[in-house]
Scaffold this motif. Structure first.
Motif, PDB file in Angstrom:
ATOM      1  N   HIS A  62       0.851  -1.191   0.000  1.00 53.30           N
ATOM      2  CA  HIS A  62       0.000   0.000   0.000  1.00 53.30           C
ATOM      3  C   HIS A  62       0.888   1.244   0.000  1.00 53.30           C
ATOM      4  O   HIS A  62       1.666   1.448   0.937  1.00 53.30           O
ATOM      5  CB  HIS A  62      -0.915   0.012   1.230  1.00 53.30           C
ATOM      6  CG  HIS A  62      -1.984  -1.029   1.187  1.00 53.30           C
ATOM      7  ND1 HIS A  62      -1.754  -2.344   1.531  1.00 53.30           N
ATOM      8  CD2 HIS A  62      -3.300  -0.935   0.825  1.00 53.30           C
ATOM      9  CE1 HIS A  62      -2.873  -3.029   1.396  1.00 53.30           C
ATOM     10  NE2 HIS A  62      -3.825  -2.208   0.972  1.00 53.30           N
ATOM     11  N   HIS A  66      -2.670   1.813   5.020  1.00 53.52           N
ATOM     12  CA  HIS A  66      -4.125   1.879   5.194  1.00 53.52           C
ATOM     13  C   HIS A  66      -4.546   1.977   6.662  1.00 53.52           C
ATOM     14  O   HIS A  66      -5.582   2.556   6.978  1.00 53.52           O
ATOM     15  CB  HIS A  66      -4.805   0.676   4.529  1.00 53.52           C
ATOM     16  CG  HIS A  66      -4.394  -0.648   5.070  1.00 53.52           C
ATOM     17  ND1 HIS A  66      -4.893  -1.173   6.235  1.00 53.52           N
ATOM     18  CD2 HIS A  66      -3.538  -1.587   4.580  1.00 53.52           C
ATOM     19  CE1 HIS A  66      -4.377  -2.352   6.455  1.00 53.52           C
ATOM     20  NE2 HIS A  66      -3.538  -2.645   5.470  1.00 53.52           N
ATOM     21  N   LEU A  72      -8.700   2.980   1.805  1.00 56.27           N
ATOM     22  CA  LEU A  72      -7.306   2.850   1.375  1.00 56.27           C
ATOM     23  C   LEU A  72      -6.900   1.392   1.188  1.00 56.27           C
ATOM     24  O   LEU A  72      -6.107   1.062   0.308  1.00 56.27           O
ATOM     25  CB  LEU A  72      -6.375   3.511   2.393  1.00 56.27           C
ATOM     26  CG  LEU A  72      -6.331   5.033   2.434  1.00 56.27           C
ATOM     27  CD1 LEU A  72      -5.439   5.509   3.568  1.00 56.27           C
ATOM     28  CD2 LEU A  72      -5.861   5.604   1.102  1.00 56.27           C
ATOM     29  N   LYS A  73      -7.441   0.541   2.006  1.00 59.88           N
ATOM     30  CA  LYS A  73      -7.076  -0.871   1.986  1.00 59.88           C
ATOM     31  C   LYS A  73      -7.453  -1.541   0.670  1.00 59.88           C
ATOM     32  O   LYS A  73      -6.713  -2.389   0.169  1.00 59.88           O
ATOM     33  CB  LYS A  73      -7.763  -1.585   3.148  1.00 59.88           C
ATOM     34  CG  LYS A  73      -7.278  -3.001   3.418  1.00 59.88           C
ATOM     35  CD  LYS A  73      -7.932  -3.534   4.687  1.00 59.88           C
ATOM     36  CE  LYS A  73      -7.387  -4.896   5.072  1.00 59.88           C
ATOM     37  NZ  LYS A  73      -8.001  -5.389   6.332  1.00 59.88           N
ATOM     38  N   ASN A  78      -4.035   2.557  -4.786  1.00 59.51           N
ATOM     39  CA  ASN A  78      -3.123   2.571  -3.642  1.00 59.51           C
ATOM     40  C   ASN A  78      -2.316   1.282  -3.536  1.00 59.51           C
ATOM     41  O   ASN A  78      -1.506   1.131  -2.623  1.00 59.51           O
ATOM     42  CB  ASN A  78      -3.918   2.783  -2.335  1.00 59.51           C
ATOM     43  CG  ASN A  78      -3.031   3.147  -1.166  1.00 59.51           C
ATOM     44  OD1 ASN A  78      -2.060   3.894  -1.314  1.00 59.51           O
ATOM     45  ND2 ASN A  78      -3.359   2.626   0.015  1.00 59.51           N
TER      46      ASN A  78
END
Length: 233
Positions: A62, A66, A72-73, A78
């Motif tokens: 990432h 995250h 974000l995960k 990302n």
């Protein structure tokens, strides 16, 4: 580090779909589709160190840690392709760093080898601009190539050995080009163009070998053009 384009390919679309499904089911983002798309996008090499051959473990990394932030995960933009060595070093320690899917990292940082033999050799990362992202990226690269812990130091030695072999091969290719007869030059130039392309290992270092000697290698610099303002450094 060089720029990789996050293209809208069939593999990328399949990866995005699998991420949406995994997110809804609260399952891992580490899906076969994501791995296939990232391996394709990053040409089978680590986006940080650019090593390609001999890597036994690739991981999904990432860019922005995250920290269990669901968005974000599972965000395709990302997710990056990294070797275990670089991922283990970066983790959530270096933030923010340059996004190589958005910017030409090797036009923000010069990748150079100083010294000529043995212990005098050292790889350097020289900022061409000033920003927090550039500063953090250089700090990350320094630790990747010259790690502090015993295990990471051994891994870093392997990366530097691979880089040394790649640069030696590249230099020999350049010498061969200038020694070749005119009818052979175009084929050798095509090989050089591939060696500085995004699919080649350690492309940033190879590009800077040409850029730093642009007066001597004017015919080859066009294989990897750099804006004039950067060449002035």
């Amino acid at each position: 580090m060089i720029k990789f384009s996050r293209l809208d390919t069939d593999k990328a679309r399949a990866a995005v779909a699998s991420l949406q499904k995994a997110k809804a089911a609260k399952e891992s983002y580490n899906t076969p589709e994501v791995n296939a798309a990232l391996a394709d996008m990053f040409c089978g090499k680590c986006y940080i160190c650019e090593n390609k051959d001999g890597i036994t473990s690739f991981q999904i990394e990432h860019l922005k840690p995250h920290r269990e932030d669901v968005k974000l995960k599972y965000d395709w933009h990302n997710l990056f392709w990294s070797c275990a060595h670089c991922n283990g070093i970066k983790r959530a320690k270096w933030e923010p760093i340059l996004d190589c899917s958005q910017v030409d990292v090797d036009q923000k940082i010069a990748f150079r080898k100083e010294g000529y033999f043995g212990r005098t050799e050292r790889y350097q990362f020289v900022p061409l601009e000033e920003s927090e992202e550039i500063k953090n990226t250089i700090a990350l690269l320094q630790e990747v190539y010259y790690s502090n812990t015993p295990q990471k130091r051994m891994e870093a030695v392997n990366i530097r050995q691979a880089l040394r072999k790649n640069l030696s091969h590249f230099k020999e290719l350049v010498r061969t080009y200038y020694e070749a007869e005119e009818f052979d030059k175009e084929d050798i130039k095509c090989a050089i163009r591939m060696e500085v392309g995004k699919g080649a290992a350690f492309a940033a270092f190879k590009r800077w070998l040409l850029w730093d000697h642009r007066d001597a290698y004017k015919e080859l610099v066009q294989c990897c053009d750099l804006p004039q303002k950067q060449l002035e450094h």
